[in-house]
Design an enzyme around this catalytic site. Structure first.
Site, mmCIF file in Angstrom:
data_model
loop_
_atom_site.group_PDB
_atom_site.id
_atom_site.type_symbol
_atom_site.label_atom_id
_atom_site.label_comp_id
_atom_site.label_asym_id
_atom_site.label_seq_id
_atom_site.Cartn_x
_atom_site.Cartn_y
_atom_site.Cartn_z
ATOM 1 N N GLY A 150 0.828 -1.211 0.000
ATOM 2 C CA GLY A 150 0.000 0.000 0.000
ATOM 3 C C GLY A 150 0.852 1.246 0.000
ATOM 4 N N CYS A 151 0.380 2.292 -0.702
ATOM 5 C CA CYS A 151 1.102 3.557 -0.684
ATOM 6 C C CYS A 151 1.075 4.110 0.731
ATOM 7 C CB CYS A 151 0.483 4.541 -1.657
ATOM 8 S SG CYS A 151 -1.298 4.686 -1.502
ATOM 9 N N ALA A 152 2.027 4.938 1.060
ATOM 10 C CA ALA A 152 2.199 5.491 2.402
ATOM 11 C C ALA A 152 2.500 4.391 3.415
ATOM 12 C CB ALA A 152 0.966 6.287 2.841
ATOM 13 N N HIS B 251 -5.411 2.456 1.817
ATOM 14 C CA HIS B 251 -5.752 1.712 3.040
ATOM 15 C C HIS B 251 -6.418 2.634 4.064
ATOM 16 C CE1 HIS B 251 -1.555 3.091 3.208
ATOM 17 N NE2 HIS B 251 -1.816 3.393 4.460
#
Length: 290
Positions: free
Chosen positions: A124-126, A195
């Site tokens: 997931g990004c971040a 997310h």
């Protein structure tokens, strides 16, 4: 504050549509830049801010978020990490914008020191995270086999989602997720990480007693293993994305009995798991050819 009753018998028309507020001055900032012709421009950019989550006095995680719906984000994160259980009663949620913290208090005594040592970095990004026992719980979830998706609903949903108020249209750098019932959007949340947007919806559902068994989940982001796991954790049987999928995401969807649909744009889509729930009727009805 406690667990609410499920929403059987309540029509979605009776529920307000929850959407981002692009006009909220806290969520974007106007910055100076140069365009491709070296001309000065002003551009709106999304503001990231940290939010530290505590559960009953124990620090759990610090998330980077745009900062809207912090209570929903906190509760949804705890639910999707199996730190908050379906039968738990929440005695209070304290959000302090100044010190960037949110504290969730439950009647049940909790201690997740050992669990917090078993983190898995996700795609997931971040930098999303999952904890060690999430996959164990994932194997126990049974999704509703009677839920269906009419393909004629899909075009309506995609059109409606495309017209909702959106930070993405103002500043970009945003993922969006929607909770749908039939061909209607109930909730739409955005954040810098998909997310986070998922967790906001999970938290809102818990706090407002929205049952998941007949719902459809939509995301603008790719369908990775993390997205599949979170959707299954939420007990939503159908997951749709306008983006692509990963092989492990498909494998996990098949294991869980989740209907997985990727590359949904206009009339096109790709069913990669759970096709038994899909009713191919897009050419039927007066709206199908519009």
């Amino acid at each position: 504050m406690g667990t609410r009753h499920r929403d059987e018998g309540v029509t979605m028309a009776e529920r307000p549509l929850v959407v981002p507020n692009p006009n909220d001055p806290r969520l974007t900032r106007r910055l100076k830049g140069l365009d491709q012709d070296r001309q000065p421009v002003l551009s709106d950019v999304v503001v990231e801010r940290p939010l530290t989550l505590y559960l009953n006095g124990q620090e759990i995680v610090t998330m980077m978020t745009i900062g809207d719906y912090p209570e929903c984000l906190a509760v949804g994160y705890l639910l999707n990490q199996n730190m908050l259980l379906a039968g738990d009663r929440i005695s209070g949620i304290d959000y302090d914008e100044e010190v960037e913290t949110v504290v969730v208090r439950t009647e049940r005594v909790t201690n997740y020191e050992q669990k917090l040592s078993r983190k898995v970095l996700t795609s997931g990004c971040a930098q999303g995270t999952l904890f060690g026992d999430v996959l164990e719980k994932f194997r126990e979830v049974k999704l509703d086999r009677t839920a269906v998706l009419h393909t004629r609903w899909l075009k309506t949903l995609l059109r409606e989602i495309g017209t909702l108020p959106s930070l993405y249209l103002v500043a970009g750098a945003i993922h969006g997720c929607a909770l749908c019932a039939g061909d209607a959007v109930i909730l739409y949340m955005e954040d810098v990480g998909r997310h986070n947007a998922v967790d906001k919806i999970a938290g809102y559902m818990f706090l407002n007693g929205i049952a998941p068994h007949d719902k459809i989940f939509y995301t603008t982001g790719r369908l990775t293993s993390e997205m599949v796991i979170k959707t299954v954790q939420m007990q939503i049987p159908i997951l749709i994305s306008r983006s692509g999928v990963t092989a492990w995401g498909v494998e996990l969807a098949e294991r869980a009995g989740l209907t997985l649909i990727g590359r949904a744009r206009g009339r096109r889509f790709l069913v990669l798991a759970g096709s038994e729930r899909v009713i191919f009727d897009a050419d039927a009805g007066e709206d199908a050819g519009a």
